[in-house]
Scaffold this active site. Structure first.
Site, short mmCIF file in Angstrom:
data_model
loop_
_atom_site.label_atom_id
_atom_site.label_comp_id
_atom_site.label_asym_id
_atom_site.label_seq_id
_atom_site.Cartn_x
_atom_site.Cartn_y
_atom_site.Cartn_z
N LYS A 204 0.81 -1.23 0.00
CA LYS A 204 0.00 0.00 0.00
C LYS A 204 0.84 1.28 0.00
O LYS A 204 0.45 2.29 -0.57
CB LYS A 204 -0.94 0.02 1.21
N GLU B 245 -9.66 6.39 2.71
CA GLU B 245 -10.56 5.39 3.28
C GLU B 245 -9.71 4.20 3.69
O GLU B 245 -8.63 4.00 3.14
CB GLU B 245 -11.58 4.95 2.22
N SER C 112 1.88 -9.80 -1.03
CA SER C 112 1.44 -8.41 -0.88
C SER C 112 1.65 -7.83 0.51
O SER C 112 1.81 -6.62 0.66
CB SER C 112 -0.02 -8.28 -1.29
C1 LIG Z 1 -5.11 -4.06 0.99
C2 LIG Z 1 -4.42 -5.33 0.79
C3 LIG Z 1 -4.74 -6.19 -0.29
C4 LIG Z 1 -5.88 -5.94 -1.23
O1 LIG Z 1 -5.82 -4.75 -1.93
P1 LIG Z 1 -5.49 -4.69 -3.47
O2 LIG Z 1 -5.78 -3.29 -3.84
O3 LIG Z 1 -6.36 -5.68 -4.16
O4 LIG Z 1 -4.05 -5.03 -3.62
C5 LIG Z 1 -3.98 -7.33 -0.48
N1 LIG Z 1 -2.98 -7.65 0.37
C6 LIG Z 1 -2.64 -6.86 1.41
C7 LIG Z 1 -1.53 -7.29 2.29
C8 LIG Z 1 -3.35 -5.69 1.66
O5 LIG Z 1 -3.01 -4.91 2.69
#
Ligand SMILES: *Cc1c(COP(=O)(O)O)cnc(C)c1O
Length: 396
Positions: free
Chosen positions: A88, A110, A377
């Site tokens: 993020k 948000e 992610s």
């Molecule tokens: C917010 C988040 C997501 C999902 O958001 P995307 O916009 O689809 O990437 C996925 N993995 C993590 C660790 C997150 O914090």
């Protein structure tokens, strides 16, 4: 409702937002177009990505997982190692810089699970910007540690009590704030959603993931991977990873969405599997809705995937058949969460666990000597309490 011809991905995307936002969106678009081409801006962005976020993030060969799964060689793109523990912040830094260039001293965002709120509060502190985070009252309770961190960083949380009091309502409230305060405020949208130009801006700032992956993978292996996988909520980590590979037809691309508890409305967030075309938060995309076109509340074990829409470019890539989107249930995600922790020594976010689950079967489908890259992610510290609670429930 103004319709703007730019910013479409096939039939999806565009700008379907209240008239009151048109000026702000146009200002954002023209500033962004200028800055995107500016060497000085790109240099500044790279500076913060390297020295504050810690980029480039490593591409790790997962030796044990490769053996354990017995299929393709498994590689992990380590967005969990970024400052604040997820992808993020790539976007939050980029948009905070945009805000600074537009002379805006206040940023708003948000947040659902709190990861985007945390990233925004972090860059708000670092750049000295007044920061306000809209968070559903239910999420403030569920994700209390992140809420506390956001406040510790000096940002203000405004809990939203309307409707389900989760991400969708928080997003609507943030848009309302922006409409009233556009002169002083930039709205840092947290995923590849919203009216044009947001899906493109967020993609561009996240595309560093795929660009680095390609360079790192080629350097080690002198070729491209056979497959890449990412989880899809709004779709920002996924589009950031996919963007560098979409034109490489030989690379198979997979997205994992939240299958939740089942196929009934209200039980899942599998927008691409079950959604129908509609309008949400200023964009035309696939949305989970009932037979009357009413948006149905989404569900997922991972708060970050719990959104009834999806970024318009993913709707388009699904329609084209370029990306294969598969759903993963809460139970399956939980299984992968434990598996990755124990086999590889990395506690993944529950969102990321969805990507791991489909990666296991894809690795087997591909077979040995092939290579698969998973976008890791984020890290799972935030999910430990929830996972323990779920395991406790199961053992009853
Ligand atoms: C917010 C988040 C997501 C999902 O958001 P995307 O916009 O689809 O990437 C996925 N993995 C993590 C660790 C997150 O914090």
């Amino acid at each position: 409702m103004g319709k703007n011809q730019t910013g479409y991905f096939g039939e999806f995307g565009g700008r379907y937002s209240p008239e009151i936002l048109t000026e702000a969106l146009e200002e954002l678009e023209s500033t962004y177009q200028k800055l995107k081409k500016s060497k000085k801006f790109q240099k500044e962005l790279t500076y913060y990505l390297q020295n504050y976020v810690g980029r480039p993030s490593p591409l790790t060969f997962a030796e044990r997982l490769t053996k354990h799964w017995g299929g393709a060689r498994v590689w992990l793109k380590r967005e969990d190692l970024n400052h604040t523990g997820a992808h993020k912040i790539n976007n939050a830094i980029g948009q905070a810089l945009l805000a600074r260039h537009m002379g805006k001293k206040r940023i708003i965002a948000e947040t659902g699970a709190g990861q985007h709120g945390l990233a925004t509060a972090t860059v708000g502190a670092m750049f000295g910007l007044e920061t306000v985070i809209y968070m559903g009252a239910v999420d403030v309770e569920r994700q209390n540690l992140n809420a506390k961190k956001i406040e510790m960083l000096g940002a203000k949380i405004l809990p939203v009590t309307a409707g389900e009091a989760t991400l969708k309502e928080a997003t609507s409230e943030a848009m309302r704030d922006w409409a009233l305060n556009v002169k002083t405020t930039h709205y840092i949208v947290g995923s590849a959603i919203g009216p044009h130009p947001f899906p493109t801006i967020v993609k561009d700032f996240q595309s560093v993931i795929g660009k680095e992956t390609k360079t790192q993978f080629k350097k080690i292996n002198k070729k491209l991977p056979n497959a890449i996988v990412a989880c899809v909520g709004g779709g920002s980590n996924a589009i950031g990873m996919f963007d560098g590979f979409i034109k490489d037809k030989q690379v198979k691309i997979y997205g994992a969405e939240a299958g939740g508890l089942g196929a009934n409305p209200g039980e899942h967030s599998a927008t691409i599997t079950y959604g129908k075309t509609g309008f949400l938060h200023g964009t035309k995309t696939l949305i989970i809705q009932d037979e009357f076109g009413q948006i149905v509340p989404a569900h997922s074990v991972s708060a970050g995937l719990d959104y009834p829409g999806v970024g318009p470019e993913h709707a388009y890539l699904a329609k084209l058949g370029r990306v294969d989107y598969r759903k993963v249930s809460d139970e399956q995600a939980l299984e992968s969460f434990l598996e990755i922790s124990r086999v590889e020594g990395i506690i993944p976010a529950l969102e990321t666990a969805h990507a791991f689950y489909i990666a296991r079967s894809i690795a087997k489908e591909l077979g040995k000597k092939k290579d698969i890259v998973i976008c890791l992610s984020g890290r799972g510290d935030k999910d430990v309490t929830e996972v323990l609670r779920l395991l406790g429930e199961k053992s009853k």
